[in-house]
Structure formats: C-alpha cells, structure tokens
Scaffold this motif. Structure first.
Motif, PDB file in Angstrom:
ATOM      1  N   GLU B  56     -10.996   1.056  26.829  1.00 23.70           N
ATOM      2  CA  GLU B  56     -10.515   2.274  26.157  1.00 23.70           C
ATOM      3  C   GLU B  56     -10.770   3.481  27.199  1.00 23.70           C
ATOM      4  O   GLU B  56     -11.425   3.263  28.274  1.00 23.70           O
ATOM      5  N   LYS B  57      -9.993   4.329  26.976  1.00 21.84           N
ATOM      6  CA  LYS B  57     -10.075   5.526  28.054  1.00 21.84           C
ATOM      7  C   LYS B  57      -9.605   7.045  27.094  1.00 21.84           C
ATOM      8  O   LYS B  57      -8.770   6.832  26.310  1.00 21.84           O
ATOM      9  N   LYS B  58     -10.592   7.771  27.270  1.00 17.84           N
ATOM     10  CA  LYS B  58     -10.141   9.116  26.688  1.00 17.84           C
ATOM     11  C   LYS B  58     -10.184  10.222  27.179  1.00 17.84           C
ATOM     12  O   LYS B  58     -10.833  10.322  28.587  1.00 17.84           O
ATOM     13  N   ASP B  59      -9.314  11.311  27.054  1.00 16.45           N
ATOM     14  CA  ASP B  59      -9.149  12.412  27.843  1.00 16.45           C
ATOM     15  C   ASP B  59      -8.860  13.522  26.782  1.00 16.45           C
ATOM     16  O   ASP B  59      -7.828  13.799  26.282  1.00 16.45           O
ATOM     17  N   GLN B  60      -9.870  14.234  26.520  1.00 20.63           N
ATOM     18  CA  GLN B  60      -9.897  15.322  25.504  1.00 20.63           C
ATOM     19  C   GLN B  60      -9.446  14.989  24.065  1.00 20.63           C
ATOM     20  O   GLN B  60     -10.016  13.912  23.511  1.00 20.63           O
ATOM     21  N   ARG B  61      -8.426  15.368  23.720  1.00 24.03           N
ATOM     22  CA  ARG B  61      -7.784  14.677  22.351  1.00 24.03           C
ATOM     23  C   ARG B  61      -6.882  13.338  22.337  1.00 24.03           C
ATOM     24  O   ARG B  61      -6.416  12.897  21.433  1.00 24.03           O
ATOM     25  N   ILE B  62      -6.786  13.044  23.734  1.00 22.47           N
ATOM     26  CA  ILE B  62      -5.869  11.746  23.731  1.00 22.47           C
ATOM     27  C   ILE B  62      -6.858  10.605  24.167  1.00 22.47           C
ATOM     28  O   ILE B  62      -7.856  10.947  24.741  1.00 22.47           O
ATOM     29  N   ALA B  63      -6.720   9.557  23.442  1.00 20.79           N
ATOM     30  CA  ALA B  63      -7.226   8.375  23.757  1.00 20.79           C
ATOM     31  C   ALA B  63      -6.360   7.027  23.691  1.00 20.79           C
ATOM     32  O   ALA B  63      -5.244   7.086  23.123  1.00 20.79           O
ATOM     33  N   VAL B  64      -6.655   5.886  24.557  1.00 22.77           N
ATOM     34  CA  VAL B  64      -5.889   4.750  24.727  1.00 22.77           C
ATOM     35  C   VAL B  64      -6.621   3.641  24.357  1.00 22.77           C
ATOM     36  O   VAL B  64      -7.824   3.556  25.192  1.00 22.77           O
ATOM     37  N   THR B  65      -6.418   2.637  23.772  1.00 27.75           N
ATOM     38  CA  THR B  65      -7.236   1.460  23.488  1.00 27.75           C
ATOM     39  C   THR B  65      -6.389   0.489  23.925  1.00 27.75           C
ATOM     40  O   THR B  65      -5.040   0.433  23.915  1.00 27.75           O
ATOM     41  N   LEU B  66      -6.892  -0.494  24.590  1.00 25.69           N
ATOM     42  CA  LEU B  66      -6.233  -1.847  24.986  1.00 25.69           C
ATOM     43  C   LEU B  66      -6.920  -3.257  24.527  1.00 25.69           C
ATOM     44  O   LEU B  66      -8.055  -3.081  24.661  1.00 25.69           O
ATOM     45  N   ASN B  67      -6.297  -3.987  23.943  1.00 24.58           N
ATOM     46  CA  ASN B  67      -6.628  -5.306  23.716  1.00 24.58           C
ATOM     47  C   ASN B  67      -6.046  -6.272  24.166  1.00 24.58           C
ATOM     48  O   ASN B  67      -4.755  -6.703  24.110  1.00 24.58           O
ATOM     49  N   THR B  69      -6.485  -9.621  24.770  1.00 25.58           N
ATOM     50  CA  THR B  69      -6.310 -10.854  23.977  1.00 25.58           C
ATOM     51  C   THR B  69      -5.088 -10.811  23.046  1.00 25.58           C
ATOM     52  O   THR B  69      -4.204 -11.780  23.091  1.00 25.58           O
ATOM     53  N   ALA B  70      -4.926  -9.714  22.434  1.00 23.38           N
ATOM     54  CA  ALA B  70      -3.839  -9.508  21.225  1.00 23.38           C
ATOM     55  C   ALA B  70      -2.476  -8.858  21.840  1.00 23.38           C
ATOM     56  O   ALA B  70      -1.489  -8.818  21.345  1.00 23.38           O
ATOM     57  N   LYS B  71      -2.706  -8.562  23.261  1.00 21.45           N
ATOM     58  CA  LYS B  71      -1.509  -7.886  23.946  1.00 21.45           C
ATOM     59  C   LYS B  71      -0.940  -6.591  23.260  1.00 21.45           C
ATOM     60  O   LYS B  71       0.270  -6.719  23.148  1.00 21.45           O
ATOM     61  N   HIS B  72      -1.965  -5.956  22.854  1.00 25.08           N
ATOM     62  CA  HIS B  72      -1.548  -4.620  22.326  1.00 25.08           C
ATOM     63  C   HIS B  72      -2.307  -3.475  22.847  1.00 25.08           C
ATOM     64  O   HIS B  72      -3.581  -3.610  23.141  1.00 25.08           O
ATOM     65  N   PHE B  73      -1.626  -2.476  22.798  1.00 23.21           N
ATOM     66  CA  PHE B  73      -2.414  -1.040  23.261  1.00 23.21           C
ATOM     67  C   PHE B  73      -1.970   0.177  22.407  1.00 23.21           C
ATOM     68  O   PHE B  73      -0.622   0.118  21.831  1.00 23.21           O
ATOM     69  N   SER B  74      -2.712   0.948  22.118  1.00 24.71           N
ATOM     70  CA  SER B  74      -2.317   2.175  21.330  1.00 24.71           C
ATOM     71  C   SER B  74      -2.624   3.455  21.900  1.00 24.71           C
ATOM     72  O   SER B  74      -3.735   3.552  22.550  1.00 24.71           O
ATOM     73  N   LEU B  75      -2.160   4.496  21.284  1.00 18.25           N
ATOM     74  CA  LEU B  75      -2.231   5.944  21.698  1.00 18.25           C
ATOM     75  C   LEU B  75      -2.814   6.568  20.402  1.00 18.25           C
ATOM     76  O   LEU B  75      -2.358   6.385  19.372  1.00 18.25           O
ATOM     77  N   HIS B  76      -3.932   7.381  20.638  1.00 27.76           N
ATOM     78  CA  HIS B  76      -4.612   8.086  19.595  1.00 27.76           C
ATOM     79  C   HIS B  76      -4.598   9.652  19.912  1.00 27.76           C
ATOM     80  O   HIS B  76      -4.927   9.987  21.035  1.00 27.76           O
ATOM     81  N   ILE B  77      -4.014  10.521  19.075  1.00 28.44           N
ATOM     82  CA  ILE B  77      -3.866  11.996  19.552  1.00 28.44           C
ATOM     83  C   ILE B  77      -4.581  12.405  18.308  1.00 28.44           C
ATOM     84  O   ILE B  77      -4.291  12.281  17.000  1.00 28.44           O
ATOM     85  N   THR B  78      -5.694  12.999  18.421  1.00 26.49           N
ATOM     86  CA  THR B  78      -6.583  13.822  17.397  1.00 26.49           C
ATOM     87  C   THR B  78      -6.323  15.026  17.405  1.00 26.49           C
ATOM     88  O   THR B  78      -5.585  15.844  18.118  1.00 26.49           O
ATOM     89  N   GLU B  79      -6.470  15.924  16.108  1.00 20.45           N
ATOM     90  CA  GLU B  79      -6.245  17.261  16.012  1.00 20.45           C
ATOM     91  C   GLU B  79      -5.042  17.750  16.701  1.00 20.45           C
ATOM     92  O   GLU B  79      -4.804  18.606  17.424  1.00 20.45           O
ATOM     93  N   THR B  80      -4.079  17.022  15.932  1.00 17.46           N
ATOM     94  CA  THR B  80      -2.511  17.457  16.452  1.00 17.46           C
ATOM     95  C   THR B  80      -2.176  18.798  16.356  1.00 17.46           C
ATOM     96  O   THR B  80      -2.682  19.688  15.403  1.00 17.46           O
ATOM     97  N   GLN B  81      -1.480  19.365  17.288  1.00 15.35           N
ATOM     98  CA  GLN B  81      -0.829  20.506  17.247  1.00 15.35           C
ATOM     99  C   GLN B  81       0.573  20.541  17.526  1.00 15.35           C
ATOM    100  O   GLN B  81       1.245  19.616  17.793  1.00 15.35           O
ATOM    101  N   PRO B  82       1.387  21.691  17.054  1.00 13.74           N
ATOM    102  CA  PRO B  82       2.783  21.607  16.936  1.00 13.74           C
ATOM    103  C   PRO B  82       3.339  21.294  18.446  1.00 13.74           C
ATOM    104  O   PRO B  82       4.306  20.799  18.542  1.00 13.74           O
ATOM    105  N   GLU B  83       2.569  21.885  19.472  1.00 14.43           N
ATOM    106  CA  GLU B  83       3.085  21.360  20.715  1.00 14.43           C
ATOM    107  C   GLU B  83       3.036  20.107  21.143  1.00 14.43           C
ATOM    108  O   GLU B  83       3.440  19.676  22.266  1.00 14.43           O
ATOM    109  N   ASP B  84       2.398  19.341  20.226  1.00 16.38           N
ATOM    110  CA  ASP B  84       2.340  17.698  20.510  1.00 16.38           C
ATOM    111  C   ASP B  84       3.719  16.959  20.221  1.00 16.38           C
ATOM    112  O   ASP B  84       3.998  16.073  20.484  1.00 16.38           O
TER     113      ASP B  84
END
Lengths: 116, 112
Positions: B56-67, B69-84
């Motif tokens: 896992e890695k996080k940078d302010q409102r953005i985070a990425v997780t990696l699995n 074993t399952a060969k998948h990864f995800s992007l998480h954006i919190t507190e989304t803003q219109p400029e996202d």
C-alpha cells in the motif's frame, strides 16, 4: 526535472504526405523512448520501443515501414508517419525513461495529427 | 504478454465522497504499477505508483493498494473534488523492457 517535449503539438497534413514528430528529453538522457497512439476515448496503445543507436521494436500490428522511428541520440527520438491516411489521425504521445530498471516513464505533451 | 483490465469504465461520485478504481493484471513478472490522470488533449500525469515489494502507498487524498497473489491493484481517492474529474488509467510493467501496458481507462466525474 524529467521533462519531455514534443514537436509539433498539432499538425494537419494532406493524405499521402509524410509527417515527422520529434520527442526530446530536456534534462536527462533517455536510454529508451516509447511511442504511443491514442484514439479518441481510448487508452494509450504502445506502438514501438526505441533504444538509442539500435532499431526500434514494434508492437504486433504496427507497420514498421509506415511508422519510421529513429533514436539517434540519448535525448531525441523521431516518429515519421509515411504516406499518411485519414485513419492515421490520432494523438501521438512519446515517453522516455532514463532506464536503470526504474520503470517510470516521463510523457511528452502529445502531438495531434489530423490527416485530410 | 501482459493484459490489464480496468473497472469501472465510468464512475460518478458526489463531491466529498470516495472513488475506487480497480485493475487486474495477468503477468506475475510485472512489478511496477502506476496510475495516471489524463485531462482532455493533455499528457498522462503520474499521480501515484507502487512497486511489487509494497502492499500500500498513500499520498494525501490518494492511495494505491496492491495484492500480488490475486494480481490486482486499486486506486482510492478520498474527499473527491470537482478538479479530480478526468480519465484515470492504470498500467503495469515489468523490469524486463520497461514496457507499460495500460488499462482501458475510467472516466471519473465528481459532481458538486
């Protein structure tokens, strides 16, 4: 740091003519450069990988005689679209990497090619 | 060769909500997973990346997780803003050749 430029940003040409696009790494030496094509509302598709001083490696389905790639120096790669046709109209983006197995690629701003 | 699948293709969220985009990859040799944000007519911008030795890695409102074993990864954006609002692409590459294989992209719309 890690700035990549592309020229021109936009080009309009007539069917049957050739167009050259330049990609430059401005503040680092790029051992490898990549050329992508992106059609509207689609993803980036890798066209070819070029290493300085050697022939480019083309992806399956990309015609090497139509898309000529030259990587003459560690800071410059060129893509020439020969005998362009309207279906070649697309957004062409280059990227560069300093290598060293760092993986990260630095993208140019892209070139919008329109073939009439 | 590597194949990267990305879901969903479009995602609409209300401002302030979270957004999650998921990708799967096929090549177990892939070890670098960047995420890019692309605005219309512009270059892809790297927003975060993760290597296979990290879960896992996080940078302010953005985070990425990696699995791995399952060969998948995800992007998480919190507190989304219109400029996202933009198109987001995941990608995968291996140390062999540095080729990036991109997912199909996700159009994110943040409604204010």
């Amino acid at each position: 740091g890690a700035v990549v430029s592309q020229h021109p940003s936009r080009v309009i040409c007539k069917s049957g003519t050739s167009v050259k696009i330049e990609c430059r790494s401005l503040d680092f030496q790029a051992t490898t450069m990549f050329w992508y094509r992106q059609f509207p509302k689609q993803s980036l598709m890798l066209m070819a990988t070029s290493n300085e001083g050697s022939k480019a490696t083309y992806e399956q389905g990309v015609e090497k005689d139509k898309f000529l790639i030259n990587h003459a120096s560690l800071t410059l790669s060129t893509l020439t679209v020969t005998s362009a046709h309207p279906e070649d109209s697309s957004f062409y983006i280059c990227s560069a990497t300093p290598g060293l197995n760092l993986n990260e690629q630095f993208f140019g701003p892209g070139t919008r090619l329109t073939v009439l | 060769g590597e194949n990267v699948e990305q879901h969903p293709s479009t995602l609409s969220v209300q401002e302030g909500d979270s957004a999650v985009i998921k990708c799967t990859y096929s090549d177990s040799a892939s070890n670098y997973f960047p995420w890019y944000k692309q605005e219309l007519g512009k270059r892809p911008q790297l927003i975060i990346d993760i290597r296979s030795n990290v879960g896992e890695k996080k940078d302010q409102r953005i985070a990425v997780t990696l699995n791995k074993t399952a060969k998948h990864f995800s992007l998480h954006i919190t507190e989304t803003q219109p400029e996202d609002s933009a198109v987001y692409f995941c990608a995968a590459s291996s140390v062999y050749g540095n080729k990036l294989v991109f997912g199909a992209g996700t159009i994110l719309r943040v409604k204010s």
